[in-house]
Design an enzyme around this catalytic site. Structure first.
Site, mmCIF file in Angstrom:
data_model
loop_
_atom_site.group_PDB
_atom_site.id
_atom_site.type_symbol
_atom_site.label_atom_id
_atom_site.label_comp_id
_atom_site.label_asym_id
_atom_site.label_seq_id
_atom_site.Cartn_x
_atom_site.Cartn_y
_atom_site.Cartn_z
ATOM 1 N N GLU A 1 2.567 -19.953 40.160
ATOM 2 C CA GLU A 1 2.660 -18.505 39.952
ATOM 3 C C GLU A 1 3.547 -18.200 38.747
ATOM 4 O O GLU A 1 4.751 -18.462 38.780
ATOM 5 C CB GLU A 1 3.252 -17.836 41.198
ATOM 6 C CG GLU A 1 3.386 -16.323 41.026
ATOM 7 C CD GLU A 1 3.981 -15.612 42.232
ATOM 8 O OE1 GLU A 1 4.705 -16.244 43.014
ATOM 9 O OE2 GLU A 1 3.715 -14.410 42.372
ATOM 10 N N GLU B 1 12.992 -12.822 36.123
ATOM 11 C CA GLU B 1 13.154 -13.646 37.326
ATOM 12 C C GLU B 1 13.131 -15.128 37.008
ATOM 13 O O GLU B 1 13.636 -15.939 37.792
ATOM 14 C CB GLU B 1 12.043 -13.340 38.344
ATOM 15 C CG GLU B 1 12.185 -11.973 38.973
ATOM 16 C CD GLU B 1 11.119 -11.700 40.024
ATOM 17 O OE1 GLU B 1 10.901 -12.550 40.899
ATOM 18 O OE2 GLU B 1 10.507 -10.616 39.954
ATOM 19 N N HIS C 1 3.900 -9.154 38.073
ATOM 20 C CA HIS C 1 4.343 -9.976 36.944
ATOM 21 C C HIS C 1 3.402 -9.830 35.752
ATOM 22 O O HIS C 1 3.848 -9.767 34.609
ATOM 23 C CB HIS C 1 4.439 -11.453 37.353
ATOM 24 C CG HIS C 1 5.424 -11.699 38.447
ATOM 25 N ND1 HIS C 1 6.763 -11.452 38.303
ATOM 26 C CD2 HIS C 1 5.270 -12.137 39.722
ATOM 27 C CE1 HIS C 1 7.405 -11.738 39.434
ATOM 28 N NE2 HIS C 1 6.511 -12.156 40.310
ATOM 29 N N ARG D 1 6.682 -2.757 42.242
ATOM 30 C CA ARG D 1 6.685 -3.598 43.449
ATOM 31 C C ARG D 1 6.360 -2.810 44.721
ATOM 32 O O ARG D 1 6.445 -3.331 45.816
ATOM 33 C CB ARG D 1 8.030 -4.302 43.685
ATOM 34 C CG ARG D 1 8.082 -5.752 43.305
ATOM 35 C CD ARG D 1 7.311 -6.693 44.223
ATOM 36 N NE ARG D 1 7.342 -8.033 43.679
ATOM 37 C CZ ARG D 1 6.274 -8.810 43.430
ATOM 38 N NH1 ARG D 1 5.056 -8.383 43.749
ATOM 39 N NH2 ARG D 1 6.409 -9.993 42.909
ATOM 40 N N GLU E 1 2.355 -8.266 48.469
ATOM 41 C CA GLU E 1 3.747 -8.689 48.307
ATOM 42 C C GLU E 1 4.490 -7.465 47.749
ATOM 43 O O GLU E 1 4.738 -7.364 46.548
ATOM 44 C CB GLU E 1 3.819 -9.882 47.355
ATOM 45 C CG GLU E 1 5.178 -10.557 47.380
ATOM 46 C CD GLU E 1 5.264 -11.714 46.405
ATOM 47 O OE1 GLU E 1 5.651 -12.821 46.815
ATOM 48 O OE2 GLU E 1 4.956 -11.519 45.219
HETATM 49 C C1 LER Z 1 6.984 -14.508 44.415
HETATM 50 O O1 LER Z 1 5.660 -14.542 44.825
HETATM 51 C C2 LER Z 1 7.224 -13.413 43.478
HETATM 52 O O2 LER Z 1 6.326 -12.826 42.988
HETATM 53 C C3 LER Z 1 8.608 -13.067 43.183
HETATM 54 O O3 LER Z 1 8.660 -12.056 42.225
HETATM 55 C C4 LER Z 1 9.255 -12.591 44.450
HETATM 56 O O4 LER Z 1 10.595 -12.457 44.265
HETATM 57 MN MN MN Z 2 4.268 -12.980 43.739
#
Ligand code: LER
Ligand code: MN
Length: 261
Positions: free
Chosen positions: A145, A151, A181, A210, A239
């Site tokens: 991912e 992050e 992302h 988010r 998520e």
């Molecule tokens: C994990 O899947 C993700 O996308 C991170 O940004 C979660 O903290």
């Molecule tokens: Mn994710």
């Protein structure tokens, strides 16, 4: 999701309290609740594989005809473990942790997510270390991912994930795209889905902030069109921030995805 054959919905769950992007609580409670909302599966966020007793989880899931879509491994960073560590002891511990998750994943017929466990921003991750770890994990059914730069300082884009898989010839590895992302890192999120194509094995949905899709400013139409075009038939996994409540946010996500597909 009739328009996209085989495509299913799951939601991130955690048995640990306080995870902001997961439906937290005992699986005996979250599994039936998600089933009632129309979800087909759960994505379980774990710190260690031993937190799951496979037989009882299988029993619970079969009662509701639910599946595990993926195992999320990001909580391992609470133990300081990353696959890109320059500290060989830490790196090897992270590899072992993923191998433990992999055994569980084989038993549950799902993939293992390599997201945050690849490494954060500090200490500075090493691509050489991540490559070494990836080679050692080549038999794992893993999905890489890409995470945004705030992050993680390693593998921020889909093309970096694809390149890593191709360079090391990681036949069992796939790519996990997360709309949150992608919104930060990709020039053209829908085009990114097309480029990843058949390597796309898991998908995280969240809006630009988010929150549940529809509560931010991502344009999801093109994204869903592209998912249909590549005949994506994996899970779309929520998520999202559990606000105002898990139930409200997850119901909203389900409605949104159904309307889109
Ligand atoms: C994990 O899947 C993700 O996308 C991170 O940004 C979660 O903290
Ligand atoms: Mn994710």
């Amino acid at each position: 999701l009739e328009m996209i054959p085989g495509m299913r919905m799951s939601a991130s769950v955690s048995q640990v309290a306080g995870v902001r992007i997961s439906y937290c609580g005992r699986l005996e409670r979250t599994v039936p609740a998600l089933h009632k909302m129309g979800y087909d599966g759960i994505e379980i966020l774990l710190r260690r594989a031993e937190e799951i007793e496979v037989r009882s989880l299988r029993g619970l899931l079969s009662r509701y005809d639910m599946k595990v879509s993926a195992i999320g491994t990001g909580l391992a960073i609470r133990d300081g473990l990353t696959l890109s560590s320059r500290d060989e002891r830490i790196r090897l511990k992270a590899v072992s942790r993923v191998l433990e998750f992999s055994k569980l994943a084989e038993n549950l017929d799902c993939c293992v997510i390599l997201g945050s466990i690849k490494g954060g921003v500090f200490p500075e991750p090493s691509l050489g270390s991540l490559e070494k770890s990836s080679r050692q994990l080549r038999d794992v059914r893993a999905v890489i991912e890409p995470l945004n730069r705030y992050e993680s300082a390693i593998v921020n884009t889909a093309s970096e994930a694809v390149n890593l898989i191709r360079k090391l010839d990681l036949e069992r590895f796939g790519v996990l795209l997360d709309t949150f992302h992608m919104n930060i890192e990709e020039k053209h999120p829908a085009g990114t889905i097309e480029k990843v194509g058949k390597m796309l094995e898991h998908f995280h949905i969240a809006d630009s902030n988010r929150r549940a899709p529809g509560d931010g400013h991502i344009q999801f139409e093109g994204i869903f069109e592209e998912l249909k075009k590549i005949r994506y038939n994996g899970f779309i996994s929520a998520e999202i921030l559990q606000e105002p409540t898990s139930a409200a946010a997850l119901q909203k996500t389900m409605r949104f995805v159904r309307a889109m597909s």
